[in-house]
Design a protein around this motif. Structure first.
Motif, PDB file in Angstrom:
ATOM      1  N   ALA A 257       0.824  -1.206   0.000  1.00 46.98           N
ATOM      2  CA  ALA A 257       0.000   0.000   0.000  1.00 46.98           C
ATOM      3  C   ALA A 257       0.860   1.258   0.000  1.00 46.98           C
ATOM      4  O   ALA A 257       0.562   2.239  -0.701  1.00 46.98           O
ATOM      5  CB  ALA A 257      -0.937  -0.009   1.203  1.00 46.98           C
ATOM      6  N   VAL A 258       1.940   1.245   0.772  1.00 40.32           N
ATOM      7  CA  VAL A 258       2.856   2.399   0.796  1.00 40.32           C
ATOM      8  C   VAL A 258       3.495   2.601  -0.576  1.00 40.32           C
ATOM      9  O   VAL A 258       3.620   3.732  -1.070  1.00 40.32           O
ATOM     10  CB  VAL A 258       3.928   2.197   1.881  1.00 40.32           C
ATOM     11  CG1 VAL A 258       5.057   3.214   1.732  1.00 40.32           C
ATOM     12  CG2 VAL A 258       3.300   2.312   3.277  1.00 40.32           C
ATOM     13  N   ILE A 259       3.912   1.508  -1.218  1.00 39.39           N
ATOM     14  CA  ILE A 259       4.505   1.612  -2.558  1.00 39.39           C
ATOM     15  C   ILE A 259       3.501   2.222  -3.530  1.00 39.39           C
ATOM     16  O   ILE A 259       3.856   3.124  -4.324  1.00 39.39           O
ATOM     17  CB  ILE A 259       4.951   0.213  -3.046  1.00 39.39           C
ATOM     18  CG1 ILE A 259       6.148  -0.272  -2.236  1.00 39.39           C
ATOM     19  CG2 ILE A 259       5.310   0.254  -4.533  1.00 39.39           C
ATOM     20  CD1 ILE A 259       6.554  -1.706  -2.554  1.00 39.39           C
ATOM     21  N   ARG A 260       2.281   1.765  -3.487  1.00 38.78           N
ATOM     22  CA  ARG A 260       1.267   2.271  -4.419  1.00 38.78           C
ATOM     23  C   ARG A 260       1.015   3.760  -4.209  1.00 38.78           C
ATOM     24  O   ARG A 260       0.874   4.528  -5.177  1.00 38.78           O
ATOM     25  CB  ARG A 260      -0.031   1.483  -4.246  1.00 38.78           C
ATOM     26  CG  ARG A 260       0.036   0.031  -4.695  1.00 38.78           C
ATOM     27  CD  ARG A 260       0.392  -0.107  -6.164  1.00 38.78           C
ATOM     28  NE  ARG A 260       0.072  -1.431  -6.699  1.00 38.78           N
ATOM     29  CZ  ARG A 260       0.354  -1.820  -7.917  1.00 38.78           C
ATOM     30  NH1 ARG A 260       0.988  -1.001  -8.753  1.00 38.78           N
ATOM     31  NH2 ARG A 260       0.023  -3.033  -8.338  1.00 38.78           N
ATOM     32  N   VAL A 261       0.956   4.186  -2.963  1.00 38.30           N
ATOM     33  CA  VAL A 261       0.681   5.605  -2.676  1.00 38.30           C
ATOM     34  C   VAL A 261       1.844   6.481  -3.116  1.00 38.30           C
ATOM     35  O   VAL A 261       1.658   7.489  -3.821  1.00 38.30           O
ATOM     36  CB  VAL A 261       0.389   5.803  -1.178  1.00 38.30           C
ATOM     37  CG1 VAL A 261       0.374   7.294  -0.825  1.00 38.30           C
ATOM     38  CG2 VAL A 261      -0.941   5.159  -0.806  1.00 38.30           C
ATOM     39  N   VAL A 262       3.053   6.105  -2.728  1.00 39.48           N
ATOM     40  CA  VAL A 262       4.211   6.969  -2.948  1.00 39.48           C
ATOM     41  C   VAL A 262       4.678   6.937  -4.399  1.00 39.48           C
ATOM     42  O   VAL A 262       4.954   7.986  -5.005  1.00 39.48           O
ATOM     43  CB  VAL A 262       5.363   6.573  -2.003  1.00 39.48           C
ATOM     44  CG1 VAL A 262       6.640   7.349  -2.343  1.00 39.48           C
ATOM     45  CG2 VAL A 262       4.964   6.814  -0.558  1.00 39.48           C
ATOM     46  N   TYR A 263       4.764   5.748  -4.978  1.00 38.76           N
ATOM     47  CA  TYR A 263       5.380   5.604  -6.291  1.00 38.76           C
ATOM     48  C   TYR A 263       4.375   5.554  -7.444  1.00 38.76           C
ATOM     49  O   TYR A 263       4.776   5.727  -8.607  1.00 38.76           O
ATOM     50  CB  TYR A 263       6.249   4.340  -6.335  1.00 38.76           C
ATOM     51  CG  TYR A 263       7.511   4.458  -5.507  1.00 38.76           C
ATOM     52  CD1 TYR A 263       8.688   4.937  -6.063  1.00 38.76           C
ATOM     53  CD2 TYR A 263       7.515   4.103  -4.165  1.00 38.76           C
ATOM     54  CE1 TYR A 263       9.853   5.050  -5.309  1.00 38.76           C
ATOM     55  CE2 TYR A 263       8.665   4.213  -3.396  1.00 38.76           C
ATOM     56  CZ  TYR A 263       9.834   4.685  -3.976  1.00 38.76           C
ATOM     57  OH  TYR A 263      10.975   4.807  -3.226  1.00 38.76           O
ATOM     58  N   TYR A 264       3.092   5.330  -7.143  1.00 37.23           N
ATOM     59  CA  TYR A 264       2.115   5.176  -8.217  1.00 37.23           C
ATOM     60  C   TYR A 264       0.964   6.176  -8.155  1.00 37.23           C
ATOM     61  O   TYR A 264       0.160   6.224  -9.081  1.00 37.23           O
ATOM     62  CB  TYR A 264       1.544   3.752  -8.204  1.00 37.23           C
ATOM     63  CG  TYR A 264       2.518   2.717  -8.709  1.00 37.23           C
ATOM     64  CD1 TYR A 264       2.458   2.245 -10.010  1.00 37.23           C
ATOM     65  CD2 TYR A 264       3.513   2.223  -7.879  1.00 37.23           C
ATOM     66  CE1 TYR A 264       3.356   1.302 -10.480  1.00 37.23           C
ATOM     67  CE2 TYR A 264       4.422   1.271  -8.329  1.00 37.23           C
ATOM     68  CZ  TYR A 264       4.345   0.824  -9.632  1.00 37.23           C
ATOM     69  OH  TYR A 264       5.241  -0.106 -10.094  1.00 37.23           O
ATOM     70  N   ILE A 265       0.853   6.942  -7.085  1.00 40.47           N
ATOM     71  CA  ILE A 265      -0.187   7.966  -6.986  1.00 40.47           C
ATOM     72  C   ILE A 265       0.421   9.353  -6.801  1.00 40.47           C
ATOM     73  O   ILE A 265       0.244  10.246  -7.641  1.00 40.47           O
ATOM     74  CB  ILE A 265      -1.173   7.658  -5.833  1.00 40.47           C
ATOM     75  CG1 ILE A 265      -1.952   6.382  -6.129  1.00 40.47           C
ATOM     76  CG2 ILE A 265      -2.145   8.825  -5.635  1.00 40.47           C
ATOM     77  CD1 ILE A 265      -2.912   6.485  -7.299  1.00 40.47           C
ATOM     78  N   VAL A 266       1.124   9.558  -5.717  1.00 47.29           N
ATOM     79  CA  VAL A 266       1.681  10.885  -5.421  1.00 47.29           C
ATOM     80  C   VAL A 266       2.897  11.169  -6.291  1.00 47.29           C
ATOM     81  O   VAL A 266       3.027  12.256  -6.876  1.00 47.29           O
ATOM     82  CB  VAL A 266       2.051  10.990  -3.931  1.00 47.29           C
ATOM     83  CG1 VAL A 266       2.673  12.352  -3.620  1.00 47.29           C
ATOM     84  CG2 VAL A 266       0.818  10.763  -3.061  1.00 47.29           C
TER      85      VAL A 266
END
Length: 450
Positions: A257-266
């Motif tokens: 979830a952290v990877i998705r937020v940092v690297y794929y959304i923000v």
């Protein structure tokens, strides 16, 4: 996008099999039928996950609005986590067949074990932030019974703690999701992020606060300070297979979830050099140090491994917090290695507990040196070993009963009772692990018939 129905199979098959185990009485009454269904569902789920990873593509399940959908898609990150989940879940499931013979309500354990597998695969294949959040919450609710399984007071309290921490983290993450939805036209996972061309209009501070909340919220499952407290509480009371997947895979859902937020959304470029990155680095390093020190001092074996997980997963978070390609690759490598090794350690701890009943580290001295009594009780190679282990557990249960009876009758104080009971239990363990007669408190002996 192509509608690849194969993506749905590794999610539906384990969930359907788990529901059958929980609801069909005939399956519960026959252990052979139950185990056949479990092995078949685990194998089919793993094979379908491999097929979905190989075929790629996407699948839209539900279109809520023009911009919000429940959707699956396969990319590099989902391939890694889905294959890891399928392989480890299958191996731990096979181990559970023997281990769960000394636990009650096997059908309930295996039912929820299968359901969680399907939910985790759905989490891995999530194509956007909304889908991921839905499966993230489902993972919390369906994995809770694995912690609660023994239904003792400690298990119930650990389960409630796990639930409260998870819900608190989820609410923090939800605030960030709602803010991102208000400023971005899409929440679909895109390498490099989706906010590059978004006009923030002075909302940079709120954006950073929202990302901070999401890091803390999703970091709860990953055991990052200050939301790490559920891990060392839940692991000792859960069955060893549940502890293994909690540590090896469910903590990795927070990392995903952290990877998705940092690297794929923000996007890493928006966070590089900000106070959010600094805070993330400091918290992850603090958790690494704190988890290692607490593991070093912890006398309970499974709790020591839980603190080790707190530390090791924060190494992964530290690598991600650097926002550098090399560190990112290193963090993903550690995801795989830690998952495999820590699952093995928890399963080894479960084997020791299964054969000896030992839960504390000091009870295992001499085990690794091949002491005849200890090794025999672990591997069953010494005549009478299983009987001695059973006698030891019976003695300790009797001591526990005497302790409770004395406290209820008010005959002795809590401290005195605890000291006497601990001394009696120590005598039991010493006698059971040696070739000497059973030495009872007061000097009397009871010869064993080996």
């Amino acid at each position: 996008m192509d509608q690849n129905v194969i993506l749905l199979l590794p999610v539906l098959i384990p969930i359907a099999a788990g529901i059958l185990l929980l609801t069909v009485k005939r399956l519960r009454s026959s252990r052979k039928a139950m185990l056949c269904l479990v092995v078949a569902a685990l194998t089919a789920g793993a094979l379908c996950a491999f097929a979905a990873v190989a075929s790629g593509g996407g699948l839209t399940l539900w279109k809520l609005t023009d911009t919000i959908t429940i959707e699956f898609r396969v990319d590099g990150i989902s391939r890694l986590f889905a294959v890891l989940t399928a392989v480890v879940w299958l191996l731990v499931g096979i181990y559970s067949i023997t281990y769960m013979t000394h636990e009650r309500d096997e059908h309930r354990f295996f039912g929820f074990y299968l359901i969680v597998l399907g939910v985790l695969i759905g989490l891995d294949f999530s194509a956007n932030l909304v889908t991921m959040y839905v499966f993230y919450e489902l993972m919390t609710l369906t994995s809770l019974p694995l912690v609660l399984h023994e239904l003792t007071k400690d298990a119930v309290m650990a389960g409630l703690k796990y639930l409260f921490y998870s819900v608190a983290g989820a609410f923090l993450a939800l605030f960030g999701i709602l803010f991102l939805a208000s400023i971005s036209s899409t929440l679909a996972f895109t390498p490099g992020g989706v906010l590059g061309g978004v006009s923030l209009d002075g909302k940079e501070g709120i954006l950073l606060a929202a990302v901070c909340c999401m890091l803390l919220g999703f970091g709860t499952k990953a055991g990052m300070f200050p939301m790490h407290g559920w891990l060392p509480t839940a692991h000792p009371v859960a069955p060893a297979p549940a502890s293994a997947v909690l540590s090896g895979l469910i903590t990795k859902s927070g990392v995903l979830a952290v990877i998705r937020v940092v690297y794929y959304i923000v996007g890493p470029e928006l966070l590089r050099g900000t106070w959010v990155q600094t805070m993330w680095i400091l918290l992850s390093l603090l958790t690494v140090f704190m988890g290692s020190m607490l593991a070093y001092k912890e006398p309970v074996l499974k709790k020591r491994l839980a603190y080790s997980t707190v530390s090791q997963v924060s190494y992964i978070l530290f690598g991600l917090s650097l926002l550098e390609p090399t560190a990112f690759v290193g963090a993903l490598s550690h995801v795989v290695f830690h998952s495999m090794i820590k699952n093995g350690l928890f399963l080894a701890a479960g084997a020791i507990i299964f054969k000896t009943g030992w839960t504390r580290v000091e009870e295992m001295r001499g085990l690794g040196r091949g002491d005849a009594g200890d090794a025999g009780r672990l591997y069953g190679s010494v005549p009478g070993a299983d009987r001695n282990s059973a006698l030891q557990r019976l003695c300790e249960q009797m001591v526990s009963g005497v302790r409770g009876s004395c406290l209820r009758n008010g005959s002795v104080d809590d401290r005195g009772t605890g000291r006497a009971a601990d001394q009696c239990a120590a005598h039991c363990r010493l006698s059971a692990s040696s070739h000497h007669p059973w030495v009872l408190p007061g000097g009397k002996t009871l010869m064993r018939a080996d």
